[in-house]
Design a protein around this motif. Structure first.
Motif, mmCIF file in Angstrom:
data_model
loop_
_atom_site.group_PDB
_atom_site.id
_atom_site.type_symbol
_atom_site.label_atom_id
_atom_site.label_comp_id
_atom_site.label_asym_id
_atom_site.label_seq_id
_atom_site.Cartn_x
_atom_site.Cartn_y
_atom_site.Cartn_z
ATOM 1 N N GLN A 83 0.843 -1.186 0.000
ATOM 2 C CA GLN A 83 0.000 0.000 0.000
ATOM 3 C C GLN A 83 0.884 1.243 0.000
ATOM 4 O O GLN A 83 1.926 1.269 0.666
ATOM 5 C CB GLN A 83 -0.905 0.013 1.234
ATOM 6 N N SER B 282 0.582 3.866 1.581
ATOM 7 C CA SER B 282 0.725 4.445 2.912
ATOM 8 C C SER B 282 1.757 3.716 3.762
ATOM 9 O O SER B 282 2.227 4.247 4.770
ATOM 10 C CB SER B 282 -0.622 4.451 3.640
ATOM 11 N N SER C 87 -2.102 12.964 1.101
ATOM 12 C CA SER C 87 -1.773 11.537 1.144
ATOM 13 C C SER C 87 -1.041 11.269 2.458
ATOM 14 O O SER C 87 -0.156 12.027 2.854
ATOM 15 C CB SER C 87 -0.927 11.122 -0.060
ATOM 16 N N HIS D 27 1.121 8.702 5.092
ATOM 17 C CA HIS D 27 2.123 7.631 5.029
ATOM 18 C C HIS D 27 2.673 7.366 6.427
ATOM 19 O O HIS D 27 2.753 8.273 7.259
ATOM 20 C CB HIS D 27 3.270 8.023 4.093
ATOM 21 N N ASP E 198 -1.163 0.963 8.613
ATOM 22 C CA ASP E 198 -1.671 1.628 7.412
ATOM 23 C C ASP E 198 -2.807 2.576 7.764
ATOM 24 O O ASP E 198 -3.350 2.551 8.868
ATOM 25 C CB ASP E 198 -2.140 0.602 6.381
ATOM 26 N N GLN F 13 -6.288 6.324 2.550
ATOM 27 C CA GLN F 13 -4.893 6.721 2.394
ATOM 28 C C GLN F 13 -4.752 8.134 1.837
ATOM 29 O O GLN F 13 -3.709 8.760 2.004
ATOM 30 C CB GLN F 13 -4.170 5.737 1.477
#
Length: 306
Positions: free
Chosen positions: A25, A27, A242, A244, A249, A253
């Motif tokens: 992913q 993230s 976004s 991260h 996670d 995201q």
């Protein structure tokens, strides 16, 4: 280049030359990558659309290029970088040696790579301004914006990443146009508590933990672009963030933006640590983009325990 510019947009594309696990992913930051790129100014803007020496000088101004390099397992290893400008927006690696110019190269480590560059002043092999080549290669002759690819090539060990940002060159084609202002997040909150830079809040348990941005609605600009008939069209930014992290996670995201009806999303997401993880310090990044090429980011840390 009789008329210097038409209208413009900006795009950020990140890509890695590597195999990616289908379950990976964006993230989840567990390997070497580029999380964000920004330039200050977000665009190079001439005060006139005529090809005058003054306008060309304005488009050749020095700007600051920033890239957010993360390498959580690298233990401070050296990162080799090259930054190129080229003419073809489809050339995501600036591979055509006849239409590219090197802006910078060197060695750094994870963190922010900060470089002073002058993309509007660089010349290619035939001693022509690269900007002129960009205009020639543009199928729309500037109608969609004069966009010059800036391609960062970074390597760390056997990992390799190419990251492209399209640098925009504009002029006031219709009344009301003005330079873009860089989007900057006013702050973040965790479980509705202000999350100050340098703080290390204690988080415990399986979560989820609520993470939000401070209100950005007053910072989202109203701006003007040319319409198809060269009329002034007024639009409103809808920032996207976004999210991260080095552990677990986010869901969702990406927050914010707007749907086809113009309804803006909230900057609200939930973070869950990875199942079975041990207590540790966790790093988080929130990368904001205004949809017009402006971008910046905030980094925060927290200590999590099961």
């Amino acid at each position: 280049m009789k008329a210097l510019l038409k209208c413009a947009g900006l795009l950020l594309t990140l890509g890695a030359v590597a195999c990616v696990d289908p379950e990976d992913q964006p993230s989840k930051v567990h390997d070497f990558r580029v999380l964000g790129i920004s330039t200050e100014k977000p665009e190079l803007y001439a005060s006139t659309c005529e090809q005058t020496p003054e306008a060309l000088d304005q488009l050749a101004d020095e700007i600051t290029y920033r890239a957010l390099l993360v390498d959580p397992a690298g233990e401070g290893r050296p990162i080799r970088y090259e930054l190129w400008a080229c003419a073809d927006t489809a050339d995501t690696t600036c591979s055509d040696e006849t239409s590219r110019a090197k802006l910078a190269e060197g060695t750094t480590t994870a963190g922010e790579l900060v470089l002073p560059i002058r993309p509007g002043a660089v010349r290619v092999g035939d001693d022509r301004l690269l900007l002129e080549r960009v205009i020639e290669d543009d199928a729309y002759k500037g109608l969609g914006g004069i966009r010059m690819p800036l391609v960062l090539h970074v390597t760390a060990g056997d990992e390799e990443v190419y990251a492209q940002k399209l640098m925009v060159f504009w002029c006031p084609l219709v009344e009301g146009m003005k330079e873009n202002v860089q989007p900057v997040l006013p702050g973040l909150r965790v479980d509705d508590v202000p999350w100050e830079d340098g703080a290390l809040p204690e988080l415990s348990g399986p979560g989820p933990f609520l993470m939000t941005s401070e209100d950005v609605s007053a910072l989202e600009e109203t701006y003007v672009v040319p319409g198809l008939r060269l009329n002034a069209v007024t639009l409103k930014e809808a920032w996207e963030i976004s999210w991260h992290t080095t552990l677990g996670d986010f869901s969702p995201q990406v927050t914010g933006g707007a749907d086809f009806g113009g309804q803006q999303g909230r900057h609200r997401t939930e973070w869950e640590p990875a199942e079975g993880a041990t207590a540790q310090d966790v790093t988080f990044w929130a990368v904001v983009r205004d949809g017009r090429g402006g971008s910046s980011w905030l980094m925060r840390r927290a200590h999590w325990s099961p």
